[in-house]
Enzyme design. Structure first.
Site, PDB file in Angstrom:
ATOM      1  N   ARG A   6       5.851  10.622  -2.966  1.00 49.28           N
ATOM      2  CA  ARG A   6       5.431  10.546  -1.273  1.00 49.28           C
ATOM      3  C   ARG A   6       6.746  10.362  -0.130  1.00 49.28           C
ATOM      4  NH1 ARG A   6       5.180   4.660   1.518  1.00 49.28           N
ATOM      5  NH2 ARG A   6       3.996   4.497   3.271  1.00 49.28           N
ATOM      6  N   ALA A  42       2.743  -1.205   4.563  1.00 47.56           N
ATOM      7  CA  ALA A  42       2.103  -0.583   6.396  1.00 47.56           C
ATOM      8  C   ALA A  42       2.020  -1.837   6.411  1.00 47.56           C
ATOM      9  CB  ALA A  42       1.124   0.394   5.772  1.00 47.56           C
ATOM     10  N   PRO A  77       0.615  -1.472  -0.020  1.00 44.60           N
ATOM     11  CA  PRO A  77      -0.112  -0.487   0.231  1.00 44.60           C
ATOM     12  C   PRO A  77       0.840   1.182   0.122  1.00 44.60           C
ATOM     13  CG  PRO A  77      -0.162  -1.105   2.491  1.00 44.60           C
ATOM     14  CD  PRO A  77       0.147  -1.648   1.002  1.00 44.60           C
ATOM     15  N   ASN A  78       0.203   2.256  -0.584  1.00 41.87           N
ATOM     16  CA  ASN A  78       0.797   3.206  -0.931  1.00 41.87           C
ATOM     17  C   ASN A  78       1.832   3.619  -1.997  1.00 41.87           C
ATOM     18  OD1 ASN A  78      -1.522   4.769   0.772  1.00 41.87           O
ATOM     19  ND2 ASN A  78       0.047   4.166   2.241  1.00 41.87           N
ATOM     20  N   HIS A 132      12.223  -3.174   1.672  1.00 37.42           N
ATOM     21  CA  HIS A 132      11.836  -1.809   2.236  1.00 37.42           C
ATOM     22  C   HIS A 132      12.950  -0.813   1.979  1.00 37.42           C
ATOM     23  CE1 HIS A 132       8.829  -4.447   5.501  1.00 37.42           C
ATOM     24  NE2 HIS A 132       9.636  -4.130   5.589  1.00 37.42           N
ATOM     25  N   LEU A 133      12.224   0.240   1.435  1.00 35.98           N
ATOM     26  CA  LEU A 133      13.041   1.127   0.948  1.00 35.98           C
ATOM     27  C   LEU A 133      13.594   2.114   2.207  1.00 35.98           C
ATOM     28  CD1 LEU A 133       9.842   2.785  -1.589  1.00 35.98           C
ATOM     29  CD2 LEU A 133      11.924   2.139  -2.174  1.00 35.98           C
ATOM     30  N   SER A 134      13.411   2.176   3.240  1.00 38.31           N
ATOM     31  CA  SER A 134      13.580   3.030   4.322  1.00 38.31           C
ATOM     32  C   SER A 134      14.067   1.684   5.247  1.00 38.31           C
ATOM     33  CB  SER A 134      12.257   3.727   5.267  1.00 38.31           C
ATOM     34  OG  SER A 134      11.493   2.875   5.391  1.00 38.31           O
ATOM     35  N   HIS A 139       3.926  -4.271   8.919  1.00 33.99           N
ATOM     36  CA  HIS A 139       3.984  -4.422  10.529  1.00 33.99           C
ATOM     37  C   HIS A 139       2.647  -5.010  11.121  1.00 33.99           C
ATOM     38  CE1 HIS A 139       7.349  -1.410   9.350  1.00 33.99           C
ATOM     39  NE2 HIS A 139       6.604  -0.912   8.683  1.00 33.99           N
ATOM     40  N   ARG A 156       7.738   0.869  13.556  1.00 33.55           N
ATOM     41  CA  ARG A 156       8.327   0.297  12.143  1.00 33.55           C
ATOM     42  C   ARG A 156       8.854  -0.700  12.210  1.00 33.55           C
ATOM     43  NH1 ARG A 156       5.788   3.209   8.496  1.00 33.55           N
ATOM     44  NH2 ARG A 156       4.983   5.272   8.853  1.00 33.55           N
ATOM     45  N   ARG A 169      13.394   3.536  12.905  1.00 38.84           N
ATOM     46  CA  ARG A 169      12.397   5.221  12.230  1.00 38.84           C
ATOM     47  C   ARG A 169      11.202   4.937  13.675  1.00 38.84           C
ATOM     48  NH1 ARG A 169       9.291   4.729   6.683  1.00 38.84           N
ATOM     49  NH2 ARG A 169       8.660   6.718   7.981  1.00 38.84           N
ATOM     50  N   GLU A 223      11.580 -10.043   2.166  1.00 38.07           N
ATOM     51  CA  GLU A 223      10.986  -9.077   2.329  1.00 38.07           C
ATOM     52  C   GLU A 223      11.840  -8.144   1.953  1.00 38.07           C
ATOM     53  OE1 GLU A 223       9.493  -9.332   6.245  1.00 38.07           O
ATOM     54  OE2 GLU A 223       9.423  -6.855   6.129  1.00 38.07           O
ATOM     55  N   TYR A 242      11.342   7.453   1.138  1.00 42.11           N
ATOM     56  CA  TYR A 242      11.240   6.844   0.393  1.00 42.11           C
ATOM     57  C   TYR A 242      11.942   7.257  -0.896  1.00 42.11           C
ATOM     58  CZ  TYR A 242       7.808   5.483   3.471  1.00 42.11           C
ATOM     59  OH  TYR A 242       7.512   5.304   4.680  1.00 42.11           O
ATOM     60  N   ASP A 260       0.908 -15.427   6.560  1.00 41.19           N
ATOM     61  CA  ASP A 260       0.315 -16.850   6.449  1.00 41.19           C
ATOM     62  C   ASP A 260       0.312 -17.219   4.576  1.00 41.19           C
ATOM     63  OD1 ASP A 260       0.239 -17.122   8.888  1.00 41.19           O
ATOM     64  OD2 ASP A 260      -2.098 -17.265   8.778  1.00 41.19           O
ATOM     65  N   ASN A 276       7.594  -5.619  -1.645  1.00 47.65           N
ATOM     66  CA  ASN A 276       7.674  -4.935   0.018  1.00 47.65           C
ATOM     67  C   ASN A 276       6.129  -4.660   0.729  1.00 47.65           C
ATOM     68  OD1 ASN A 276       7.790  -2.650   1.836  1.00 47.65           O
ATOM     69  ND2 ASN A 276       8.517  -0.859   0.023  1.00 47.65           N
TER      70      ASN A 276
HETATM   71  C1  DQA Z   1       8.190   0.594   4.166  1.00 48.51           C
HETATM   72  C2  DQA Z   1       7.859   0.785   5.333  1.00 48.51           C
HETATM   73  C3  DQA Z   1       7.023   0.617   6.007  1.00 48.51           C
HETATM   74  O1  DQA Z   1       7.004   1.308   7.285  1.00 48.51           O
HETATM   75  C4  DQA Z   1       5.961   1.713   5.738  1.00 48.51           C
HETATM   76  O2  DQA Z   1       4.208   1.602   5.857  1.00 48.51           O
HETATM   77  C5  DQA Z   1       5.784   1.807   4.149  1.00 48.51           C
HETATM   78  C6  DQA Z   1       7.340   1.305   3.438  1.00 48.51           C
HETATM   79  C7  DQA Z   1       9.289   1.410   3.317  1.00 48.51           C
HETATM   80  O3  DQA Z   1       9.798   0.551   2.189  1.00 48.51           O
HETATM   81  O4  DQA Z   1      10.307   1.236   3.688  1.00 48.51           O
HETATM   82  O5  DQA Z   1       4.911   1.747   3.207  1.00 48.51           O
HETATM   83  O6  DQA Z   1       7.733  -0.868   3.900  1.00 48.51           O
END
Ligand code: DQA
Length: 140
Positions: A14, A71, A6-7, A94-96, A74, A105, A101, A92, A19, A81, A68
């Site tokens: 964003r 959100a 998501p997002n 993550h950009l950040s 978490h 997170r 953080r 898995e 990111y 599952d 990725n």
């Molecule tokens: C994220 C880190 C998550 O905490 C956050 O909700 C994201 C992006 C990352 O790629 O750093 O949407 O997964």
């Protein structure tokens, strides 16, 4: 298979300080290029819906998953599952750096269901994961 949660459709716009400035289209184009150059078929989706992500993980043919969960990292026992159910090698990403953080997170419910986690290298997180996936897929 690459799944953006998501997002991540907002990538580039964003919180670019967190990111990165690359858009999702630009990132996906580079992922396609790298996979194709290495003779790997790649499918990439982005979804804001937990159920669509679960469906994609469990109802699609693929040999390696890069996800990725954004959100859902978490919160989503459903995505965890699904990953456990299909038993495919999964990274898995993550950009950040989620460990640097906010406290909420710092915990991933997904991490103990995957091969490993790459977190904190902005778009390069995906390419480090793709490098590993390509090396595994070439040895199939
Ligand atoms: C994220 C880190 C998550 O905490 C956050 O909700 C994201 C992006 C990352 O790629 O750093 O949407 O997964």
């Amino acid at each position: 298979m690459v799944i953006h949660g998501p997002n991540l459709h907002l990538l580039g716009k964003r919180q670019p300080n967190i990111y990165g400035k690359v858009t999702l289209n630009e990132l996906n184009k580079k992922l396609y290029q790298k996979a194709t150059t290495n003779n790997i078929d790649i499918e990439i989706i982005q979804s804001n819906s937990e159920s669509k992500i679960v469906d994609k993980i469990t109802n699609t043919e693929y040999d390696f998953l890069i996800i990725n969960p954004a959100a859902f990292t978490h919160t989503s026992v459903a995505i965890k599952d699904a990953i456990l159910a299909v038993e495919k090698p999964t990274i898995e990403v993550h950009l950040s750096n989620i460990y640097k953080r906010e406290d909420f997170r710092k915990h991933s419910v997904i991490s103990d269901a995957v091969l490993g986690v790459i977190s904190g290298f902005k778009e390069a997180s995906y390419f480090l994961a793709l490098d590993y996936a390509i090396s595994c897929l070439k040895n199939l």
